[in-house]
Design a protein around this motif. Structure first.
Motif, PDB file in Angstrom:
ATOM      1  N   CYS A 375      -3.070  60.807  41.265  1.00 43.01           N
ATOM      2  CA  CYS A 375      -2.939  62.269  41.315  1.00 43.01           C
ATOM      3  C   CYS A 375      -1.604  62.622  41.964  1.00 43.01           C
ATOM      4  O   CYS A 375      -1.312  62.170  43.067  1.00 43.01           O
ATOM      5  CB  CYS A 375      -4.096  62.872  42.111  1.00 43.01           C
ATOM      6  SG  CYS A 375      -3.890  64.635  42.420  1.00 43.01           S
ATOM      7  N   ASN A 377      -0.805  65.432  43.041  1.00 42.17           N
ATOM      8  CA  ASN A 377      -0.990  66.443  44.083  1.00 42.17           C
ATOM      9  C   ASN A 377      -1.456  65.844  45.400  1.00 42.17           C
ATOM     10  O   ASN A 377      -0.906  66.134  46.452  1.00 42.17           O
ATOM     11  CB  ASN A 377      -1.993  67.495  43.609  1.00 42.17           C
ATOM     12  CG  ASN A 377      -2.172  68.613  44.602  1.00 42.17           C
ATOM     13  OD1 ASN A 377      -1.195  69.190  45.069  1.00 42.17           O
ATOM     14  ND2 ASN A 377      -3.408  68.897  44.966  1.00 42.17           N
ATOM     15  N   CYS A 378      -2.478  64.955  45.360  1.00 38.01           N
ATOM     16  CA  CYS A 378      -3.038  64.457  46.629  1.00 38.01           C
ATOM     17  C   CYS A 378      -2.916  62.943  46.787  1.00 38.01           C
ATOM     18  O   CYS A 378      -3.239  62.405  47.845  1.00 38.01           O
ATOM     19  CB  CYS A 378      -4.501  64.877  46.758  1.00 38.01           C
ATOM     20  SG  CYS A 378      -5.612  63.952  45.676  1.00 38.01           S
ATOM     21  N   PHE A 380      -4.633  60.616  45.202  1.00 41.14           N
ATOM     22  CA  PHE A 380      -5.834  59.859  44.821  1.00 41.14           C
ATOM     23  C   PHE A 380      -5.495  58.953  43.621  1.00 41.14           C
ATOM     24  O   PHE A 380      -4.829  59.377  42.681  1.00 41.14           O
ATOM     25  CB  PHE A 380      -6.957  60.839  44.428  1.00 41.14           C
ATOM     26  CG  PHE A 380      -8.150  60.168  43.795  1.00 41.14           C
ATOM     27  CD1 PHE A 380      -9.167  59.635  44.566  1.00 41.14           C
ATOM     28  CD2 PHE A 380      -8.244  60.037  42.402  1.00 41.14           C
ATOM     29  CE1 PHE A 380     -10.253  59.010  43.977  1.00 41.14           C
ATOM     30  CE2 PHE A 380      -9.317  59.407  41.808  1.00 41.14           C
ATOM     31  CZ  PHE A 380     -10.328  58.889  42.604  1.00 41.14           C
ATOM     32  N   CYS A 389      -8.922  66.094  39.249  1.00 41.14           N
ATOM     33  CA  CYS A 389      -8.859  65.069  40.305  1.00 41.14           C
ATOM     34  C   CYS A 389     -10.135  65.125  41.153  1.00 41.14           C
ATOM     35  O   CYS A 389     -10.497  66.188  41.657  1.00 41.14           O
ATOM     36  CB  CYS A 389      -7.625  65.322  41.181  1.00 41.14           C
ATOM     37  SG  CYS A 389      -7.610  64.281  42.653  1.00 41.14           S
ATOM     38  N   CYS A 392      -8.800  66.238  45.112  1.00 37.41           N
ATOM     39  CA  CYS A 392      -8.304  67.595  45.426  1.00 37.41           C
ATOM     40  C   CYS A 392      -8.838  68.644  44.453  1.00 37.41           C
ATOM     41  O   CYS A 392      -8.591  69.831  44.636  1.00 37.41           O
ATOM     42  CB  CYS A 392      -6.779  67.622  45.468  1.00 37.41           C
ATOM     43  SG  CYS A 392      -5.989  67.377  43.863  1.00 37.41           S
TER      44      CYS A 392
HETATM   45 ZN   LIG Z   1      -5.751  65.089  43.684  1.00 39.48          ZN
END
Ligand SMILES: [Zn+2]
Length: 407
Positions: A375, A377-378, A380, A389, A392
């Protein structure tokens, strides 16, 4: 850090209590200030001095009146409790607020919203949903934020029709319309909700309904790869292979990093549309794509197809080896090395074969540990592509991991 915040907040709360208490005593000197409030207040201070902020919170809630001066403190304390995972205390604080008859309508809505968030944190989604719907119906200023929380609930519960309904209402809000980033985020979400509905319809063998949802998904977000992937599969299943090629090549062009995801259906479409020349066409297509966007997964897929063909066309075996070697010279990867070893091993014998086999075992052990998608964004990571995801909860954030150990 949160403990410090809690101590500061409780201290402020108790100071307000003390101040208000003193004021009340001054205005009604003899007996008006209730002794119980004073007692609870001092208990709160005592708990605080004894480093028992949780009990100090309870004492504070019992002692501090709800009025315009203290309301924000109650709300802030409730939020802090929830953030610390003390959901039952947060619920108590917000219910305590709502029990006060003097609370005006605006603050009632605010307390309802906070209580809904407490219920969400406690997993009591039905109760949260009820409160949020009430806020949406009754409070214009809080409508957008309540819709956002309600949307989270519908996504967690996989209630996709309800999610579409709320998301489309939210997309029409002035805040979202004025913010291009939010607008795009909502469009992506709506497209995924329709895709989820389409997948449900496909599971029930209702391809007509599935196609209807997929058309709506593409209408919501033209660039989304997921409706194109599903549409490509439906077109293939219905024998419209040229249409499948069109949809899938367009999707891969818009999302080059996920080209490998399009490949199985694209391969089927090319070969079914032209049983004689389709195989070479899709091979050329993949080679031209990876020249600009390298993808080990894509090249390995094609190598596997070449090896299958080699059963009837032996020259395809050499072609597979050449394509793979050429690719790995510029883009080395463990998965590619594993495939090269697998191709070479049948031609080896004796000690050399044993050594290479041991090497292959080590490479495969390393491959088992690798995570294929991550991911953005986070952070993961996992082996499976999640459109949303799991960590997040944002859509379209997972991408293939690049590098020697990955793609
Ligand atoms: Zn994420």
């Amino acid at each position: 850090m949160q403990d410090i915040a809690l101590v500061v907040l409780v201290t402020v709360a108790i100071a307000i209590g003390y101040f208000l208490g003193r004021r009340s005593v001054k205005s009604k000197p003899a007996t008006a200030f209730p002794f119980s409030l004073n007692k609870t207040y001092f208990q709160g201070v005592n708990y605080l001095l004894n480093e028992q902020p949780d009990k100090a919170v309870d004492a504070f809630v019992d002692s501090l009146d709800v009025n315009a001066n203290t309301l924000e403190t109650h709300l802030a304390l409730g939020k802090l409790m929830r953030k610390q995972g003390q959901v039952d205390r947060a619920i108590r604080i917000h219910q305590n607020l709502l029990a006060r008859p003097q609370l005006d309508l605006e603050h009632q809505h605010q307390a309802h919203l906070e209580l809904a968030r407490d219920f969400m944190a406690a997993g009591l989604l039905d109760r949260a949903e009820m409160l949020l719907k009430e806020v949406i119906a009754e409070s214009l200023p809080l409508r957008g934020i309540a819709q956002r929380y309600l949307l989270d609930i519908f996504q967690d519960e996989r209630e996709w029709s309800d999610a579409v309904y709320v998301a489309e209402a939210l997309a029409q809000s002035r805040f979202v319309k004025a913010n291009p980033e939010k607008r795009q985020e909502m469009a992506q979400m709506i497209a995924h909700f329709y895709c989820e509905l389409a997948e449900e319809a496909i599971q029930k063998n209702d391809t007509g309904l599935a196609q209807k949802w997929l058309d709506k998904a593409l209408l919501a977000d033209k660039t989304s790869i997921r409706p194109s992937l599903l549409t490509g599969a439906l077109e293939n299943a219905d024998g419209r292979h040229k249409q499948a090629i069109k949809v899938l090549t367009r999707a891969a062009a818009q999302n080059p990093s996920l080209m490998a995801e399009c490949l199985p259906e694209l391969f089927n479409a090319y070969v079914a549309a032209d049983p004689v020349g389709g195989f070479n066409q899709v091979l050329n297509y993949v080679e031209s794509q990876i020249a600009t966007t390298p993808s080990t997964s894509a090249i390995l897929f094609m190598v596997d197809q070449l090896l299958l063909r080699a059963q009837t066309e032996p020259s395809r075996q050499q072609q597979a080896y050449e394509i793979l070697s050429r690719y790995l010279r510029d883009h080395p990867s463990l998965a590619g090395l594993n495939k090269v070893i697998a191709l070479q091993l049948p031609g080896l014998s004796g000690d050399v074969a044993d050594d290479v086999e041991s090497l292959q075992g080590l490479v495969q052990q390393l491959l088992q540990k690798r995570l294929t998608y991550k991911c953005s964004n986070c952070g993961f990571a996992g082996r499976q592509l999640h459109w949303r995801c799991p960590s997040c909860k944002r859509w379209d954030q997972m991408d293939r991991v690049k590098g020697i150990e990955a793609d």
